[in-house]
Design a protein around this motif. Structure first.
Motif, PDB file in Angstrom:
ATOM      1  N   THR A 298     -55.137  46.950   9.401  1.00 47.71           N
ATOM      2  CA  THR A 298     -55.980  47.399   8.297  1.00 47.71           C
ATOM      3  C   THR A 298     -55.913  46.380   7.167  1.00 47.71           C
ATOM      4  OG1 THR A 298     -54.164  48.737   7.387  1.00 47.71           O
ATOM      5  CG2 THR A 298     -55.746  49.860   8.840  1.00 47.71           C
ATOM      6  N   PHE A 299     -56.965  46.333   6.351  1.00 41.17           N
ATOM      7  CA  PHE A 299     -57.109  45.297   5.332  1.00 41.17           C
ATOM      8  C   PHE A 299     -57.544  45.927   4.012  1.00 41.17           C
ATOM      9  CE2 PHE A 299     -57.995  43.708   9.503  1.00 41.17           C
ATOM     10  CZ  PHE A 299     -57.463  42.434   9.558  1.00 41.17           C
ATOM     11  N   ASN A 300     -57.010  45.400   2.896  1.00 39.82           N
ATOM     12  CA  ASN A 300     -57.536  45.831   1.598  1.00 39.82           C
ATOM     13  C   ASN A 300     -57.284  44.787   0.535  1.00 39.82           C
ATOM     14  OD1 ASN A 300     -54.839  46.265   0.675  1.00 39.82           O
ATOM     15  ND2 ASN A 300     -55.488  48.048  -0.497  1.00 39.82           N
ATOM     16  N   ILE A 301     -57.891  45.012  -0.628  1.00 34.18           N
ATOM     17  CA  ILE A 301     -57.693  44.200  -1.827  1.00 34.18           C
ATOM     18  C   ILE A 301     -57.204  45.167  -2.900  1.00 34.18           C
ATOM     19  CG2 ILE A 301     -58.755  42.632  -3.500  1.00 34.18           C
ATOM     20  CD1 ILE A 301     -60.932  42.067  -1.431  1.00 34.18           C
ATOM     21  N   PRO A 302     -55.895  45.300  -3.120  1.00 34.33           N
ATOM     22  CA  PRO A 302     -55.361  46.396  -3.938  1.00 34.33           C
ATOM     23  C   PRO A 302     -55.266  46.129  -5.436  1.00 34.33           C
ATOM     24  CG  PRO A 302     -53.560  45.189  -2.932  1.00 34.33           C
ATOM     25  CD  PRO A 302     -54.837  44.533  -2.451  1.00 34.33           C
ATOM     26  N   GLU A 303     -55.572  44.922  -5.890  1.00 31.91           N
ATOM     27  CA  GLU A 303     -55.208  44.510  -7.243  1.00 31.91           C
ATOM     28  C   GLU A 303     -55.774  45.402  -8.350  1.00 31.91           C
ATOM     29  OE1 GLU A 303     -54.335  40.833  -4.854  1.00 31.91           O
ATOM     30  OE2 GLU A 303     -55.728  42.522  -4.778  1.00 31.91           O
ATOM     31  N   VAL A 304     -57.051  45.770  -8.268  1.00 36.06           N
ATOM     32  CA  VAL A 304     -57.651  46.564  -9.340  1.00 36.06           C
ATOM     33  C   VAL A 304     -56.924  47.893  -9.513  1.00 36.06           C
ATOM     34  CG1 VAL A 304     -59.742  47.825 -10.017  1.00 36.06           C
ATOM     35  CG2 VAL A 304     -59.908  45.465  -9.225  1.00 36.06           C
ATOM     36  N   GLY A 305     -56.405  48.430  -8.429  1.00 42.55           N
ATOM     37  CA  GLY A 305     -55.635  49.667  -8.518  1.00 42.55           C
ATOM     38  C   GLY A 305     -54.359  49.517  -9.321  1.00 42.55           C
ATOM     39  N   HIS A 306     -53.913  48.269  -9.515  1.00 40.60           N
ATOM     40  CA  HIS A 306     -52.730  47.983 -10.341  1.00 40.60           C
ATOM     41  C   HIS A 306     -53.131  47.338 -11.673  1.00 40.60           C
ATOM     42  CE1 HIS A 306     -50.281  48.925  -6.852  1.00 40.60           C
ATOM     43  NE2 HIS A 306     -50.967  48.054  -6.141  1.00 40.60           N
ATOM     44  N   ASN A 307     -54.412  47.466 -12.026  1.00 38.90           N
ATOM     45  CA  ASN A 307     -54.947  46.881 -13.263  1.00 38.90           C
ATOM     46  C   ASN A 307     -54.761  45.366 -13.312  1.00 38.90           C
ATOM     47  OD1 ASN A 307     -55.745  49.421 -14.215  1.00 38.90           O
ATOM     48  ND2 ASN A 307     -53.754  49.786 -15.175  1.00 38.90           N
ATOM     49  N   VAL A 308     -54.969  44.740 -12.161  1.00 39.40           N
ATOM     50  CA  VAL A 308     -54.882  43.287 -12.042  1.00 39.40           C
ATOM     51  C   VAL A 308     -56.231  42.771 -11.538  1.00 39.40           C
ATOM     52  CG1 VAL A 308     -53.782  41.353 -10.849  1.00 39.40           C
ATOM     53  CG2 VAL A 308     -52.405  43.322 -11.590  1.00 39.40           C
ATOM     54  N   MET A 309     -56.732  41.734 -12.182  1.00 38.61           N
ATOM     55  CA  MET A 309     -57.990  41.123 -11.749  1.00 38.61           C
ATOM     56  C   MET A 309     -57.766  40.391 -10.423  1.00 38.61           C
ATOM     57  SD  MET A 309     -61.147  40.640 -12.694  1.00 38.61           S
ATOM     58  CE  MET A 309     -62.531  39.496 -12.557  1.00 38.61           C
ATOM     59  N   PRO A 310     -58.536  40.705  -9.364  1.00 40.07           N
ATOM     60  CA  PRO A 310     -58.271  40.129  -8.039  1.00 40.07           C
ATOM     61  C   PRO A 310     -58.954  38.794  -7.788  1.00 40.07           C
ATOM     62  CG  PRO A 310     -59.975  41.762  -7.834  1.00 40.07           C
ATOM     63  CD  PRO A 310     -59.592  41.735  -9.306  1.00 40.07           C
ATOM     64  N   THR A 311     -59.051  37.949  -8.801  1.00 37.49           N
ATOM     65  CA  THR A 311     -59.785  36.695  -8.612  1.00 37.49           C
ATOM     66  C   THR A 311     -59.042  35.704  -7.733  1.00 37.49           C
ATOM     67  OG1 THR A 311     -58.977  36.220 -10.852  1.00 37.49           O
ATOM     68  CG2 THR A 311     -61.313  36.704 -10.611  1.00 37.49           C
ATOM     69  N   MET A 312     -57.728  35.812  -7.611  1.00 36.71           N
ATOM     70  CA  MET A 312     -57.041  34.929  -6.671  1.00 36.71           C
ATOM     71  C   MET A 312     -57.540  35.187  -5.259  1.00 36.71           C
ATOM     72  SD  MET A 312     -53.094  34.240  -7.806  1.00 36.71           S
ATOM     73  CE  MET A 312     -52.532  35.920  -8.001  1.00 36.71           C
ATOM     74  N   VAL A 313     -57.595  36.464  -4.886  1.00 35.95           N
ATOM     75  CA  VAL A 313     -58.094  36.806  -3.553  1.00 35.95           C
ATOM     76  C   VAL A 313     -59.573  36.442  -3.419  1.00 35.95           C
ATOM     77  CG1 VAL A 313     -58.494  38.684  -1.922  1.00 35.95           C
ATOM     78  CG2 VAL A 313     -56.416  38.666  -3.314  1.00 35.95           C
ATOM     79  N   MET A 314     -60.344  36.757  -4.439  1.00 41.91           N
ATOM     80  CA  MET A 314     -61.791  36.530  -4.358  1.00 41.91           C
ATOM     81  C   MET A 314     -62.132  35.055  -4.234  1.00 41.91           C
ATOM     82  SD  MET A 314     -63.107  39.445  -7.035  1.00 41.91           S
ATOM     83  CE  MET A 314     -64.856  39.216  -6.728  1.00 41.91           C
TER      84      MET A 314
END
Length: 281
Positions: free
Chosen positions: A167-183
């Protein structure tokens, strides 16, 4: 910074060396294509030179969070992999491939100033770039959860095999972190709507949806994963080396060119590779 400890004994077999690692999971018992001749070990990353394959294992069990020092060491290893290898095979110990980025224990608090904090993320951005810039293909095997940094690494890998249970996800926003590293790793690999849905929702997707999104190359039944990965690796290293390197080089460079440049580059590399002596063996 954690450094590799090169405690290698060439007289030990691969299995006896792996048995001394207290933290290495026995989850993956893949067939060895050749007799492994070297083990390079750190607490959290294992590197094994197996014939023309550099095998890399995330070994920070049980969650396989990847620290900045791990990312730097992995980057250094794959950027020089072409000296002894035709490919890199990345997998994980433990139940999950990677649950995201973690801070090094000795890193200290992050800088409160944006300009001075920016270089603190360079190890992660640099790892994405290293996978793209490595001369040999990086093949990734994903089992269990693949989150954040793991999702990004999967996206920038050259070939990726996902277990049917991954399974795959991008969890950063759920921790109030901008996910631009992943993006930054996804923007040219997946469609915009899929990226934003994953980033905003933080929901997990299954392996089949990851395949539909273009995140992975193949989804394989969990019970057949090792055999399929072994089959592909054996096939890949049997290909002529100029073709192995040339395919990746073209796809690394051509997308940044205009149409005419990409065509002209294709003509040049086609001639270079196909006239190489190794292509005629």
């Amino acid at each position: 910074m954690m450094r590799f400890h090169r405690t290698v004994s060439r007289s030990m077999s691969c299995l006896s060396v792996l048995a001394t690692s207290k933290r290495l999971s026995t989850k993956r018992q893949t067939k060895r294509l050749r007799n492994p001749r070297e083990i390079i070990m750190s607490d959290d990353i294992l590197l094994e030179q197996d014939g023309r394959i550099l095998r890399a294992t995330f070994n920070r069990t049980p969650d396989n969070g990847v620290s900045d020092s791990m990312a730097r060491d992995f980057s250094a290893a794959i950027l020089s992999a072409h000296e002894n290898s035709d490919m890199v095979l990345l997998s994980s110990a433990g139940p999950d491939f990677c649950t995201g980025r973690v801070r090094d224990a000795d890193a200290g608090p992050p800088s409160p100033e944006a300009y001075s904090r920016r270089p603190e993320y360079d190890a992660i951005f640099g790892c994405y770039r290293a996978i793209k810039d490595a001369q040999v293909p990086v093949v990734t095997v994903i089992e269990g959860r693949c989150m954040g940094f793991g999702t990004a690494v999967t996206a920038v890998s050259d070939v990726s095999f996902a277990s049917s249970t991954a399974t795959f996800n991008i969890p950063e926003v759920g921790h109030n972190v901008m996910p631009t590293m992943v993006m930054s790793a996804l923007y040219d690999r997946m469609n915009r709507n899929a990226i934003l849905w994953m980033a905003y929702s933080t929901d997990f997707i299954d392996a089949e949806r990851a395949l539909n999104y273009g995140l992975v190359s193949q989804v394989v039944d969990a019970g057949k994963l090792d055999a399929e990965v072994d089959r592909f690796c054996e096939l890949l290293v049997s290909r002529p080396r100029p073709a192995i390197l040339g395919l990746k080089e073209y796809l690394r460079v051509a997308p940044r060119m205009d149409q005419q440049g990409a065509l002209d580059y294709a003509r040049s590399i086609h001639s270079m590779v196909n006239t190489a002596a190794a292509m005629k063996e």
